[in-house]
Design an enzyme around this catalytic site. Structure first.
Site, PDB file in Angstrom:
ATOM      1  N   LYS A 178     -11.071  -1.146  -1.433  1.00 43.57           N
ATOM      2  CA  LYS A 178     -10.736  -1.811  -0.272  1.00 43.57           C
ATOM      3  C   LYS A 178     -11.972  -1.973   0.551  1.00 43.57           C
ATOM      4  O   LYS A 178     -12.297  -0.473   0.739  1.00 43.57           O
ATOM      5  CB  LYS A 178      -9.453  -1.664   0.549  1.00 43.57           C
ATOM      6  CG  LYS A 178      -8.109  -1.678  -0.469  1.00 43.57           C
ATOM      7  CD  LYS A 178      -6.942  -0.901  -0.005  1.00 43.57           C
ATOM      8  CE  LYS A 178      -5.813  -1.049  -0.874  1.00 43.57           C
ATOM      9  NZ  LYS A 178      -4.594  -0.271  -0.142  1.00 43.57           N
ATOM     10  N   SER A 185      -2.635   0.641  -4.282  1.00 46.53           N
ATOM     11  CA  SER A 185      -3.158   1.909  -3.699  1.00 46.53           C
ATOM     12  C   SER A 185      -4.590   2.224  -3.988  1.00 46.53           C
ATOM     13  O   SER A 185      -4.765   2.198  -5.360  1.00 46.53           O
ATOM     14  CB  SER A 185      -2.217   2.739  -3.500  1.00 46.53           C
ATOM     15  OG  SER A 185      -2.706   4.227  -3.273  1.00 46.53           O
ATOM     16  N   ALA A 186      -5.489   2.709  -3.105  1.00 50.73           N
ATOM     17  CA  ALA A 186      -6.723   3.279  -3.721  1.00 50.73           C
ATOM     18  C   ALA A 186      -6.394   4.742  -4.212  1.00 50.73           C
ATOM     19  O   ALA A 186      -7.289   5.470  -4.816  1.00 50.73           O
ATOM     20  CB  ALA A 186      -7.720   3.400  -2.538  1.00 50.73           C
ATOM     21  N   GLU A 216       0.248  -3.094   4.663  1.00 43.67           N
ATOM     22  CA  GLU A 216      -0.952  -2.268   4.784  1.00 43.67           C
ATOM     23  C   GLU A 216      -1.073  -1.751   6.143  1.00 43.67           C
ATOM     24  O   GLU A 216      -0.815  -2.035   7.227  1.00 43.67           O
ATOM     25  CB  GLU A 216      -2.386  -3.060   4.645  1.00 43.67           C
ATOM     26  CG  GLU A 216      -3.013  -3.060   3.383  1.00 43.67           C
ATOM     27  CD  GLU A 216      -3.463  -1.694   2.858  1.00 43.67           C
ATOM     28  OE1 GLU A 216      -3.551  -0.759   4.000  1.00 43.67           O
ATOM     29  OE2 GLU A 216      -3.839  -1.298   1.803  1.00 43.67           O
ATOM     30  N   ASP A 217      -1.535  -0.490   6.028  1.00 41.59           N
ATOM     31  CA  ASP A 217      -1.798   0.139   7.409  1.00 41.59           C
ATOM     32  C   ASP A 217      -3.266   0.451   7.697  1.00 41.59           C
ATOM     33  O   ASP A 217      -3.637   0.858   8.852  1.00 41.59           O
ATOM     34  CB  ASP A 217      -1.104   1.680   7.246  1.00 41.59           C
ATOM     35  CG  ASP A 217      -1.743   2.479   6.371  1.00 41.59           C
ATOM     36  OD1 ASP A 217      -2.257   2.143   5.304  1.00 41.59           O
ATOM     37  OD2 ASP A 217      -1.949   3.994   6.896  1.00 41.59           O
ATOM     38  N   THR A 263       1.966  10.121   3.960  1.00 39.38           N
ATOM     39  CA  THR A 263       0.935  11.002   3.574  1.00 39.38           C
ATOM     40  C   THR A 263      -0.495  10.802   4.188  1.00 39.38           C
ATOM     41  O   THR A 263      -1.630  11.465   4.055  1.00 39.38           O
ATOM     42  CB  THR A 263       0.600  10.677   2.008  1.00 39.38           C
ATOM     43  OG1 THR A 263       0.798   9.190   1.939  1.00 39.38           O
ATOM     44  CG2 THR A 263       1.490  11.405   1.415  1.00 39.38           C
ATOM     45  N   ASP A 306       0.971  -1.290  -0.090  1.00 42.26           N
ATOM     46  CA  ASP A 306      -0.029   0.231   0.019  1.00 42.26           C
ATOM     47  C   ASP A 306       1.088   1.368   0.102  1.00 42.26           C
ATOM     48  O   ASP A 306       2.074   1.113   0.238  1.00 42.26           O
ATOM     49  CB  ASP A 306      -0.759  -0.047   1.319  1.00 42.26           C
ATOM     50  CG  ASP A 306      -1.738   1.204   1.412  1.00 42.26           C
ATOM     51  OD1 ASP A 306      -2.277   1.722   0.499  1.00 42.26           O
ATOM     52  OD2 ASP A 306      -1.506   2.059   2.558  1.00 42.26           O
ATOM     53  N   LEU A 307       0.264   2.420  -0.362  1.00 44.42           N
ATOM     54  CA  LEU A 307       1.360   3.807  -0.525  1.00 44.42           C
ATOM     55  C   LEU A 307       1.106   4.353   0.768  1.00 44.42           C
ATOM     56  O   LEU A 307       2.140   4.481   1.621  1.00 44.42           O
ATOM     57  CB  LEU A 307       1.051   4.226  -1.784  1.00 44.42           C
ATOM     58  CG  LEU A 307       1.696   5.943  -1.836  1.00 44.42           C
ATOM     59  CD1 LEU A 307       3.165   5.468  -2.010  1.00 44.42           C
ATOM     60  CD2 LEU A 307       1.061   6.584  -3.017  1.00 44.42           C
ATOM     61  N   ASP A 308       0.051   5.116   0.860  1.00 44.94           N
ATOM     62  CA  ASP A 308      -0.234   5.945   2.049  1.00 44.94           C
ATOM     63  C   ASP A 308      -0.222   5.260   3.540  1.00 44.94           C
ATOM     64  O   ASP A 308      -0.920   4.314   3.852  1.00 44.94           O
ATOM     65  CB  ASP A 308      -1.666   6.743   1.829  1.00 44.94           C
ATOM     66  CG  ASP A 308      -1.817   7.598   0.714  1.00 44.94           C
ATOM     67  OD1 ASP A 308      -1.089   8.241   0.188  1.00 44.94           O
ATOM     68  OD2 ASP A 308      -2.845   7.330  -0.076  1.00 44.94           O
ATOM     69  N   LYS A 363      -9.145   4.890   6.171  1.00 49.81           N
ATOM     70  CA  LYS A 363      -7.779   4.772   5.357  1.00 49.81           C
ATOM     71  C   LYS A 363      -8.126   3.489   4.570  1.00 49.81           C
ATOM     72  O   LYS A 363      -8.889   2.667   4.769  1.00 49.81           O
ATOM     73  CB  LYS A 363      -6.704   3.967   6.710  1.00 49.81           C
ATOM     74  CG  LYS A 363      -6.220   5.200   7.468  1.00 49.81           C
ATOM     75  CD  LYS A 363      -5.103   4.900   8.476  1.00 49.81           C
ATOM     76  CE  LYS A 363      -4.853   6.114   9.128  1.00 49.81           C
ATOM     77  NZ  LYS A 363      -3.882   5.502  10.118  1.00 49.81           N
TER      78      LYS A 363
END
Ligand code: BG6
Ligand code: MG
Length: 219
Positions: free
Chosen positions: A146, A115-116, A170-171, A18, A10-12, A46
């Protein structure tokens, strides 16, 4: 157990810090709409798309917007978010993230992004890590947010690897749910109480090397 051959990140909140910018921008928008919005509410957003996030905020505030105003509010939130992002330097990658990516590639693991966010490419370019990813599945490519596993399933398909041989990092609760629903291995990044459904939870990518993560999952 199937051998681990790839990682989907995942990115953020996993690669880059971010998540705090998304929170600040949503909080500002909610305030403007007269809707209460705190960290616990934010946790539920999130990993969730921009559109679905605004839908949830409006639902919590027991209100709705006509389509034109809805679009305008989404654009406003994104403008604020991008203002924060603009101030970001390439150091804003989370601790250990860049080294972890490099070490994963050195181990010949296949690496992709799931990522979304529709801003994913922009952020990867800002951090100068775009080339670390063999595939970038982001908010511009998916039709389901997600906790639907679509974003990761598309990544697995691109990489040509079975989900059970791919670890998702994932966070978000929604992201861990998505990973599990798609049959992926899962590593939560953050608070073990919030990410209780992940197979293991770590505080960040600085904590362990890729081999250590694989050993932990194989244990
Ligand atoms: C996810 C974030 O990565 O992307 C969410 O966790 C965000 O908070 C979503 O809403 C969509 O991002 P963007 O950049 O397209 O608004
Ligand atoms: Mg995230």
């Amino acid at each position: 157990m199937a051998p681990i051959k790839g990682f989907l990140f995942d990115l953020d909140g996993v690669i880059v810090d971010t998540a705090k910018f998304h929170f600040k921008a949503w909080q500002r928008l909610a305030a403007e709409l007269g809707i209460h919005f705190d960290e616990a509410d934010n946790e539920k957003l999130k990993g969730v798309s921009r559109k679905e996030s605004l839908e949830k905020i409006l639902e919590w505030g027991n209100t709705s917007l006509d389509p034109e105003r809805f679009e305008a509010m989404m654009a406003k939130k994104n403008d604020w978010y991008l203002e924060f992002v603009k101030e970001m330097s390439s150091d804003e990658a989370l601790p250990g993230a860049k080294d972890f990516l490099a070490a994963s590639l050195a181990l010949k693991l296949r690496v992709g992004l799931g990522s979304a966010s529709k801003n994913a490419e922009l952020i990867l370019n800002l951090l100068q890590i775009h080339d670390s990813f063999e595939c970038i599945i982001d908010g511009t490519k998916i039709t389901r947010s997600k906790p639907d596993p679509q974003v990761f399933s598309m990544g697995a398909e691109f990489l040509g690897i079975e989900p059970q041989s791919i670890v998702v990092f994932e966070d978000s609760q929604a992201g861990i749910e998505a990973a599990r629903a798609g049959g992926f291995r899962s590593v939560g990044i953050g608070d073990p109480k919030i990410l209780a459904d992940a197979e293991i939870v770590i505080s960040g990518l600085h904590q362990f090397s890729p081999s250590e993560i694989i050993n932990k999952l194989n244990f």
